[in-house]
Scaffold this motif. Sequence first.
Motif, PDB file in Angstrom:
ATOM      1  N   ARG A  38      65.779  13.031  70.867  1.00 24.30           N
ATOM      2  CA  ARG A  38      66.918  13.658  71.542  1.00 24.30           C
ATOM      3  C   ARG A  38      67.004  15.054  70.743  1.00 24.30           C
ATOM      4  N   SER A  39      67.722  15.418  69.946  1.00 21.95           N
ATOM      5  CA  SER A  39      67.976  16.771  69.319  1.00 21.95           C
ATOM      6  C   SER A  39      67.132  17.143  68.057  1.00 21.95           C
ATOM      7  N   ARG A  56      62.427  14.135  76.183  1.00 24.87           N
ATOM      8  CA  ARG A  56      63.869  14.383  75.764  1.00 24.87           C
ATOM      9  C   ARG A  56      64.812  13.512  76.440  1.00 24.87           C
ATOM     10  N   ALA A  57      65.381  12.817  75.526  1.00 21.79           N
ATOM     11  CA  ALA A  57      66.698  12.172  76.496  1.00 21.79           C
ATOM     12  C   ALA A  57      67.877  13.073  76.309  1.00 21.79           C
ATOM     13  N   GLY A  58      67.907  13.877  77.290  1.00 19.63           N
ATOM     14  CA  GLY A  58      68.822  15.122  77.170  1.00 19.63           C
ATOM     15  C   GLY A  58      68.305  16.296  78.013  1.00 19.63           C
ATOM     16  N   ILE A  59      68.962  17.475  77.575  1.00 22.23           N
ATOM     17  CA  ILE A  59      68.443  18.561  78.634  1.00 22.23           C
ATOM     18  C   ILE A  59      68.021  19.569  77.683  1.00 22.23           C
ATOM     19  N   GLY A  60      68.639  19.860  76.564  1.00 21.61           N
ATOM     20  CA  GLY A  60      67.902  21.094  75.719  1.00 21.61           C
ATOM     21  C   GLY A  60      66.854  20.973  75.378  1.00 21.61           C
ATOM     22  N   ASN A  83      73.461  14.128  81.475  1.00 23.58           N
ATOM     23  CA  ASN A  83      74.529  14.217  80.462  1.00 23.58           C
ATOM     24  C   ASN A  83      76.014  15.106  80.886  1.00 23.58           C
ATOM     25  N   ARG A 230      74.574  25.982  72.810  1.00 25.09           N
ATOM     26  CA  ARG A 230      73.701  25.969  71.763  1.00 25.09           C
ATOM     27  C   ARG A 230      74.363  27.232  70.812  1.00 25.09           C
ATOM     28  N   HIS A 271      78.715  18.280  67.792  1.00 27.47           N
ATOM     29  CA  HIS A 271      77.709  18.000  68.769  1.00 27.47           C
ATOM     30  C   HIS A 271      78.119  16.849  69.538  1.00 27.47           C
ATOM     31  N   ALA A 274      77.290  15.189  74.607  1.00 27.57           N
ATOM     32  CA  ALA A 274      76.603  14.126  75.267  1.00 27.57           C
ATOM     33  C   ALA A 274      76.668  12.547  74.762  1.00 27.57           C
TER      34      ALA A 274
HETATM   35  O1  LIG Z   1      70.875  19.384  75.211  1.00 28.53           O
HETATM   36  C1  LIG Z   1      71.249  18.368  75.355  1.00 28.53           C
HETATM   37  O2  LIG Z   1      71.131  17.188  76.245  1.00 28.53           O
HETATM   38  C2  LIG Z   1      72.563  17.989  74.355  1.00 28.53           C
HETATM   39  O3  LIG Z   1      72.680  18.934  73.358  1.00 28.53           O
HETATM   40  C3  LIG Z   1      72.647  16.483  73.853  1.00 28.53           C
HETATM   41  O4  LIG Z   1      71.969  16.406  72.739  1.00 28.53           O
HETATM   42  P1  LIG Z   1      71.737  14.861  71.789  1.00 28.53           P
HETATM   43  O5  LIG Z   1      71.141  14.217  72.864  1.00 28.53           O
HETATM   44  O6  LIG Z   1      71.166  15.168  70.724  1.00 28.53           O
HETATM   45  O7  LIG Z   1      73.194  14.432  71.819  1.00 28.53           O
END
Ligand SMILES: O=C(O)[C@H](O)COP(=O)(O)O
Length: 386
Positions: A38-39, A56-60, A83, A230, A271, A274
């Motif tokens: 994740r992060s 990456r289970a997420g976006i960033g 998310n 961010r 944070h 998500a």
């Molecule tokens: O970029 C993302 O998907 C979010 O910042 C979520 O991050 P996390 O998966 O650590 O909650």
Amino acid sequence: MYQVKLINKIAPCGLDKLDRTKYVCAEEVEHPDALLVRSTSLHEIEFDSSLLAIARAGIGVNNIPLERCSEAGIAVFNTPGANANAVKELALCALFLASRKISDGIVWAKSLAGQAEVEKLVEKGKGQFVGPEIAGKKLGVIGLGAIGVMVCNTAHHLDMEVLGYDPYISVDSAWKLSRFVDKAADLNTIFTECDYISIHVPLTKETRGMLDREAFAKMKKNVRIINLARGELVNNADLAEALESGEVACYVTDFPSEEVLGMKNVVAIPHLGASTPESEDNCAVFAARELREYLENGNIVNSVNLPNLEVPRSAHTRICIINRNIPNMLQSITAAVAGVNLNIENLYNKSRGDYAYTIVEIDGPVADSVVKAIGDVDGVIRVRVL
Ligand SMILES: O=C(O)[C@H](O)COP(=O)(O)O
Ligand SMILES: NC(=O)c1ccc[n+]([C@@H]2O[C@H](COP(=O)([O-])OP(=O)(O)OC[C@H]3O[C@@H](n4cnc5c(N)ncnc54)[C@H](O)[C@@H]3O)[C@@H](O)[C@H]2O)c1
């Protein structure tokens, strides 16, 4: 068995998509084929030569060294949109938090515990927490991707006037955006016209520090800023000045840092964008499926560093090649195959920036010598046979 190293806590329903007769998923894995993250920052981590993919289970993906991964032939995936609803809901909450002094009010109300005649104290003291309504105000949304579009559309239904800015908007996002959202020609229009600004862009070289002294100086007095994207998108030193002078009335962020926590009129959320069961499940399922498709079939779906290439398997063997996007690659690769008189059933190739991905399908087994010959071609980064 494929070895998947879990860097963060990943929702179990995602891991269930990886058949345990074929996958080991654990925090301690010595030679991983894949990472699920994740992060947590991977910038300082050295990758084992066994590593084929990171999901990456997420976006960033600013926590992942993308260039290093591409050079090592490691495919990196994220989970677009998975998310977005969770973040949209938090962004709506943030609009109210930015307006109504709710968080200060809650802290104050709690501080009254144990005092006599709390009800009277509440009525006497509530005047210090007056804040404006959002209806009729102008919201500027920077970044019209999965989250930004949802924020725009919902804010319109809350009777806000909405201006959106995204010079790279995708066709898909443009289709989803309400016709009531006005297009801002440039960032200056957002800065100069809006009462609220919500930022939903990835952290890149271009966007780092995009809200700085120059930007704050153009904004309306008492502007309220929401940053659930961010922390580094905002220049902290400049933000501190703008909050101190009252130019910015409130800054709501999902990325507290020691610096930001020391500033006045900041609402800091830990944070949580998500952090809903729904989006954690969605992201985990998306990420697991992407890994499975890549490891088992060589298909690339939702990669952030390599070209996406997804085709159904239709021959005995697949040779999957990550190569540089330079002249003569296909000629050299096919020559290595033809050199041992193998017939190519299907050939797929797609490029993205400096890199390309090639799938060669052969109707039969492929000798190690062929794989070696392809691997020896100048410009080939990684070869896998599936
Ligand atoms: O970029 C993302 O998907 C979010 O910042 C979520 O991050 P996390 O998966 O650590 O909650
Ligand atoms: N707080 C959280 O938990 C949380 C959760 C998900 C995403 N995020 C952050 O939010 C960001 C956006 O997420 P998303 O799902 O909407 O991503 P997305 O990829 O769907 O959308 C990002 C949008 O930003 C646009 N963009 C890029 N550079 C820009 C620029 N210079 N100016 C204006 N627009 C620009 C892109 O064209 C794209 O439309 C992520 O990159 C991540 O950093 C945070």
